[in-house]
Design an enzyme around this catalytic site. Structure first.
Site, short mmCIF file in Angstrom:
data_model
loop_
_atom_site.label_atom_id
_atom_site.label_comp_id
_atom_site.label_asym_id
_atom_site.label_seq_id
_atom_site.Cartn_x
_atom_site.Cartn_y
_atom_site.Cartn_z
N THR A 189 0.83 -1.20 0.00
CA THR A 189 0.00 0.00 0.00
C THR A 189 0.87 1.26 0.00
OG1 THR A 189 -1.76 -1.07 1.19
CG2 THR A 189 -1.60 1.31 1.47
N ARG A 217 -14.91 -6.42 2.15
CA ARG A 217 -13.99 -6.05 3.24
C ARG A 217 -13.31 -4.71 2.92
NH1 ARG A 217 -8.29 -4.71 3.71
NH2 ARG A 217 -7.60 -5.27 5.79
N THR A 240 0.63 1.28 6.59
CA THR A 240 0.53 0.13 5.71
C THR A 240 0.50 -1.11 6.59
OG1 THR A 240 1.57 -1.06 3.87
CG2 THR A 240 3.05 0.00 5.42
C1 SD4 Z 1 -5.37 -2.97 4.10
N1 SD4 Z 1 -3.57 -1.61 4.89
O1 SD4 Z 1 -6.24 -3.09 3.25
C2 SD4 Z 1 -4.12 -2.25 3.73
C3 SD4 Z 1 -3.22 -3.19 3.01
C4 SD4 Z 1 -1.80 -3.10 3.27
O2 SD4 Z 1 0.05 -4.31 3.69
O3 SD4 Z 1 -1.25 -2.07 3.54
N2 SD4 Z 1 -1.18 -4.24 3.26
O4 SD4 Z 1 -5.48 -3.43 5.22
#
Ligand code: SD4
Length: 329
Positions: A189, A217, A240
């Protein structure tokens, strides 16, 4: 507006928690001048992970005298458009039903914000989030409503599922195990924070979310306060990692509030991670990375597992900074 004005003039206009009117009385300059003095930070952009191209693009905007809002918008779009990045925008991994659903949010110097949640078929969710902020009375649009709004704003329908992500999903279905992988591919992200030549801070965050998530989700990334928060008087933070954990502690808001209390960006990010770990009582099989910046342009980061890095770009250079971690390697 009234409230923002009040805050600007009366609350922690400085990291030192001295009110602007008080400072004005001491130094014989107006509160507005003080705000400008505090905002003497030079332009800088930071983003989660080693996103070289995205941070370069944002820096180009800042260097040309562009606003921090344009810098973060254009910066994160680089990743949304990169089909090889399987965690953001086009090419993102789908949910467990094979649909790519995108989450994005943006926040400006005045505390305005916009977000789209679980939006399909639109290549640049950050632009739609910005339209939500600028063109509607709302902050968040989700699912079909967000997609419909995007079409009304002139965005084109785009297939977000690349052949690569589709084949991986078909393979995944053989076991159908939902297990987020720590530091997946070491790029993930994108959350971005920038300060422009006026000293104004903006932020953006955009993702396809956790791969193979349940349909519908939504993680932290499009949730103002969780995946991103900016207060132009204090600083900004973005996250992230496993969004559920960031939402539980309203992580980015928490970090900005910790900075308001006088913590450095580094100390605030560390405490943000520690709060999450305290809630998880020994469980640590997941990754979170926070980055933060304060009004002076100081930066910080902290994560659970080693491996998280963040990019910074300023006159001092373009650097991929390793993050300190809760768990030492
Ligand atoms: C989420 N924070 O959808 C995001 C995804 C992410 O490492 O950053 N993954 O939860």
């Amino acid at each position: 507006m009234q409230r923002r004005k009040f805050l600007k003039n009366s609350t922690a206009a400085t990291a030192g928690l001295i009110s602007a009117p008080l400072l004005a009385a001491q130094t014989k300059i107006s509160p507005d001048q003080i705000t400008n003095n505090i905002a003497a930070a030079k332009p800088i952009v930071i983003c989660t992970w080693d996103f070289f191209n995205a941070s370069s693009k944002a820096w180009d905007v800042l260097k040309e005298g562009g606003s921090s809002l344009d810098a973060v918008t254009e910066g994160v779009m680089v990743e949304e458009n990169d089909v090889d990045n399987q965690t953001v925008g086009v090419g993102g991994r789908p949910d467990r039903d094979g649909n790519v659903t995108l989450d994005s949010c943006i926040m400006d110097k005045d505390g305005n914000c916009g977000a789209v949640l679980a939006m399909q078929n639109i290549a640049n969710p950050i632009l739609v989030a910005r339209k939500v902020m600028e063109e509607t009375p709302h902050v968040m649009l989700a699912g079909k409503g967000a997609e419909q709004f995007a079409y009304e704003m002139g965005f084109k329908k785009t297939n977000l599922l690349t052949e690569k992500s589709k084949q991986e999903w078909i393979e995944w279905k053989k076991t159908s195990k939902y297990k987020p992988i720590i530091n997946i591919e070491n790029h993930d992200t994108i959350g971005m924070l920038a300060i422009d030549a006026n000293g104004d801070i903006s932020g953006a965050c955009t993702t396809s979310g956790m791969g193979y998530k349940m349909a519908g989700r939504v993680g932290d990334s499009p949730i103002i306060g969780a995946g991103l928060f900016v207060d132009n008087e204090i600083g900004g933070a973005t996250a992230t990692g496993v969004g559920e954990e960031v939402v539980r502690t309203v992580g980015s808001f928490l970090i900005v509030e910790l900075m308001r209390q006088g913590k450095s960006p580094q100390e605030a990010c560390k405490e943000g991670v520690e709060r999450i770990m305290a809630k998880n009582k020994g469980r640590n099989d997941f990754q979170i990375g926070f980055i933060a910046i304060n009004k002076k342009g100081e930066t910080g980061s902290y994560c659970i597992h080693p491996g998280f890095t963040f990019r910074s770009y300023s006159e001092e250079g373009h650097v991929n900074n390793p993050s300190k971690s809760y768990i030492k390697s």
